[in-house]
Design an enzyme around this catalytic site. Structure first.
Site, PDB file in Angstrom:
ATOM      1  N   CYS A  10      23.773  11.774 -22.274  1.00 36.31           N
ATOM      2  CA  CYS A  10      23.418  13.180 -22.116  1.00 36.31           C
ATOM      3  C   CYS A  10      22.105  13.244 -21.338  1.00 36.31           C
ATOM      4  CB  CYS A  10      23.338  13.908 -23.453  1.00 36.31           C
ATOM      5  SG  CYS A  10      22.048  13.326 -24.547  1.00 36.31           S
ATOM      6  N   CYS A  83      29.319  19.237 -20.165  1.00 35.83           N
ATOM      7  CA  CYS A  83      29.537  19.451 -18.731  1.00 35.83           C
ATOM      8  C   CYS A  83      28.253  19.793 -17.993  1.00 35.83           C
ATOM      9  CB  CYS A  83      30.557  20.576 -18.528  1.00 35.83           C
ATOM     10  SG  CYS A  83      32.210  20.184 -19.141  1.00 35.83           S
ATOM     11  N   CYS A  87      25.630  14.501 -13.500  1.00 35.02           N
ATOM     12  CA  CYS A  87      26.599  13.416 -13.429  1.00 35.02           C
ATOM     13  C   CYS A  87      25.881  12.081 -13.271  1.00 35.02           C
ATOM     14  CB  CYS A  87      27.557  13.617 -12.250  1.00 35.02           C
ATOM     15  SG  CYS A  87      28.631  15.043 -12.450  1.00 35.02           S
TER      16      CYS A  87
END
Length: 232
Positions: A10, A83, A87
C-alpha cells in the site's frame, strides 16, 4: 512444495498491508512466505492497527516495520491493497488489487470492517495457493493440455457449466469414443473437468477454476508488460 512469496503493498505500509502481513504470517505461513512494503513508507505502523490486531485477533505486531519496495525480494504474488495506491514498479508473476479503503483516522468499527475483510481474503489466498492456482509449472502444463483442437471444442461444449454425457459430446465431435475417453482423461487429470459415471456412460462437467487461474496469470502478465512498456 516450495512456498510462493507474497508481497502486500500500500502507500505507507503502515496499516492495511501490515495487517495483511501479520494475518498471513499467523494464518498462512504454511503456504506462503510473506512480505509487505509501501510506495512511500511511513515511520511506524498505525497504532490503531497494532492495537486492534492484538486485542481483536490476538496477533502481535512488535516485529513489523514499514519498508520500501526496494527492501523486499521480488515476489511471486503481488497484492496491492487499494486502487488508489500508486502502481508499484515491482515485477511479479501474478498481481491483483484488493480494493480496500484505508481506515486511518476512522473509528474502530471502520478498522475492524477492513481488518476482517483482509482476514477473509488471506484465508482465501491460502486456499488458492494450496489448490495450485499460482503454480506456474502446473499452469504451463495445463496450457499444453489445452493445445488440442478437440479439447478446446470439448471445453466450448461444456462452457455453460452443465453436465454432459459422453454420448452428447460425441454428437458434436468428429472423433471415436476411445479418442474422447483419452481426451477426457487428460482434461480430468489437469483438473479442468469433473467426471461421474452413470450406467455405461461417463458424464462430464467443466471446472472453471483452473481456466480462471490461467486467464488471471496471462492477463496479469500482459497488464504488467503493457505497464512497464508505457513507463519505460
Amino acid at each position: 512444495m516450495k512456498r510462493p512469496t507474497v508481497a502486500f503493498v500500500c502507500t505507507h505500509n503502515a496499516c492495511r498491508s501490515q495487517v495483511a502481513q501479520a494475518m498471513a504470517q499467523a494464518l498462512a505461513a504454511d503456504a506462503l512466505v510473506v512480505y509487505s512494503a509501501g510506495t512511500n513508507p511511513a515511520n511506524r505502523i498505525n497504532p490503531d492497527a497494532a492495537r486492534l490486531l492484538a486485542s481483536e485477533f490476538g496477533i502481535a505486531s512488535d516485529d513489523l516495520r514499514p519498508k520500501a519496495l526496494s527492501q523486499i525480494p521480488e515476489p511471486d504474488i503481488l497484492i496491492t491493497m487499494g486502487c488508489g495506491v500508486e502502481c508499484p514498479n515491482l515485477p511479479a508473476a501474478y498481481r491483483e488489487d484488493w480494493g480496500l479503503e484505508d481506515p486511518t483516522g476512522m473509528s474502530d468499527h471502520a478498522f475492524l470492517h477492513v481488518m476482517r475483510a483482509i482476514q477473509q481474503r488471506v484465508v482465501g489466498l491460502r486456499a488458492r495457493v494450496i489448490a495450485g492456482e499460482f503454480d506456474r509449472e502446473r499452469l504451463a502444463n495445463n496450457l499444453k493440455t489445452l493445445g488440442d483442437v478437440n479439447r478446446l471444442r470439448i471445453i466450448e461444449l461444456l462452457w455453460d457449466g452443465e453436465e454432459r454425457c459422453a454420448c452428447s459430446l460425441l454428437e458434436n465431435l468428429d472423433i471415436t469414443q476411445p479418442t474422447l475417453s483419452h481426451h477426457m482423461a487428460t482434461l480430468r487429470d489437469a483438473g479442468i473437468v469433473r467426471t461421474r459415471k452413470d450406467g455405461r456412460w461417463m458424464h462430464y462437467q467443466l471446472d472453471h477454476d483452473v481456466l480462471d487461474a490461467i486467464a488471471a496469470l496471462l492477463g496479469q502478465s500482459l497488464a504488467y508488460r503493457v505497464e512497464t512498456n508505457e513507463t519505460a
